[in-house]
Design a protein around this motif. Structure first.
Motif: not given
Length: 328
Positions: A61-66, A143-155, A185-189
């Motif tokens: 698991q590379h990406i944190p659960k955020i 994405m750079l600082h925390y990592g995780g998944i970013y999603m728009d609200f209409d998704n 989606g990304a791992r931190p840094n």
């Protein structure tokens, strides 16, 4: 005073070379924008199938659960209550992903985050012409600082998103035109996001059209441009097979016959919160891209042809009439 013909041609040649030097890189970028992109293409069913892979690499698991979502209510500043349809989409994701942390970044929280963690960017952030540029920019820093998944609200979510955490960095690809920044989606840094955030400064130009300014300074065109730049700097896979650093494109093609969406859904009519007067123009161009370029090149050819005719007439000057019979 009349300018000598030779000087006119020299000045014209210099202007043409300067124009081409500025335009050709942009033309090459638009070629990349509308055609195949770099990176590793993955459909959502492929990602889902990989979840059953028992190999050690597949289980990492590379990406944190955020899951990050950004809500800046520029229509009613200070009101951080989500629209009902968006709140419903978000709750659906929470129900399907109970082990994830969900964070909603309001306008104040976003600015405080930039001011605290990336103060060198705060002046640019505050002086963006359009509010949506701040929404775009802050997602890249998250994405750079925390990592995780970013999603728009209409998704929304159709299932557990855990299989997507096994890829170090990815963006979504609608299959037509630019890459998308609506789900990331990304791992931190990750180095790609370092390049993205640092590139926000040199790409911060105010173009004559609002749509172009937004898309090319912080939006999807910007993301696509940096994506291609990043991959152009990587070693060729055949030159160093043990160090494959290409990033992943998760396909979200909504055209008939495309691969199904396994993980994500889309709220019809839920986007468009940043529409400007020229959005319809570019939407029409995108739907008739080949017709647009045909007309564009035909118009350019017509201008060149008319220019050449004018030059020939100018160089020809006056023509001496032949003496008619019976005249001196």
């Amino acid at each position: 005073m009349r300018i000598p013909l030779k000087l006119t041609f020299v000045l014209g040649a210099i202007a043409l070379v300067t124009f081409l030097a500025c335009v050709i890189p942009r033309v090459l970028f638009f070629k990349k924008l509308f055609f195949q992109h770099a990176g590793i293409r993955l459909t959502q069913p492929q990602v889902a199938a990989s979840a059953s892979d028992s190999s050690e690499d597949a289980r990492v698991q590379h990406i944190p659960k955020i899951i990050h979502q950004v809500f800046h209510n520029w229509h009613d500043p200070g009101n951080d209550t989500l629209p009902e349809s968006w709140a419903t989409m978000r709750q659906g994701c929470i129900n399907l992903n109970p082990t994830f942390e969900f964070k909603v970044w309001t306008e104040k929280m976003s600015r405080d985050f930039i001011e605290t963690e990336y103060p060198w960017f705060l002046h640019t952030y505050d002086h963006y012409r359009y509010p949506v540029q701040r929404v775009d920019a802050v997602r890249y820093f998250l994405m750079l600082h925390y990592g995780g998944i970013y999603m728009d609200f209409d998704n929304g979510c159709k299932t557990d998103l855990t299989p997507l955490l096994h890829y170090p960095a990815w963006v979504t690809d609608g299959g037509r035109g630019a890459l998308s920044n609506n789900i990331l989606g990304a791992r931190p840094n990750h180095p790609f996001w370092h390049r993205m955030t640092l590139s926000l400064l040199p790409y911060n130009w105010n173009w004559p059209l609002p749509f172009v300014t937004i898309m090319y300074s912080s939006g999807q065109w910007f993301l696509t441009a940096i994506w291609e730049e990043y991959h152009a700097l990587l070693p060729r896979p055949e030159a160093n097979l043990e160090h494959e650093h290409r990033l992943y494109r998760i396909m979200m093609d909504g055209t008939p016959g495309a691969d199904p969406w396994t993980f994500f859904s889309y709220l019809e009519g839920g986007g468009g919160t940043w529409d400007n007067w020229d959005n319809a123009l570019f939407s029409g161009i995108g739907e008739h891209i080949f017709l647009f370029f045909t007309i564009l090149f035909a118009g350019f050819g017509l201008i060149v042809w008319l220019g050449l005719r004018c030059v020939r007439r100018y160089r020809g000057g006056y023509t001496r009439l032949k003496n008619r019979p019976g005249t001196v």
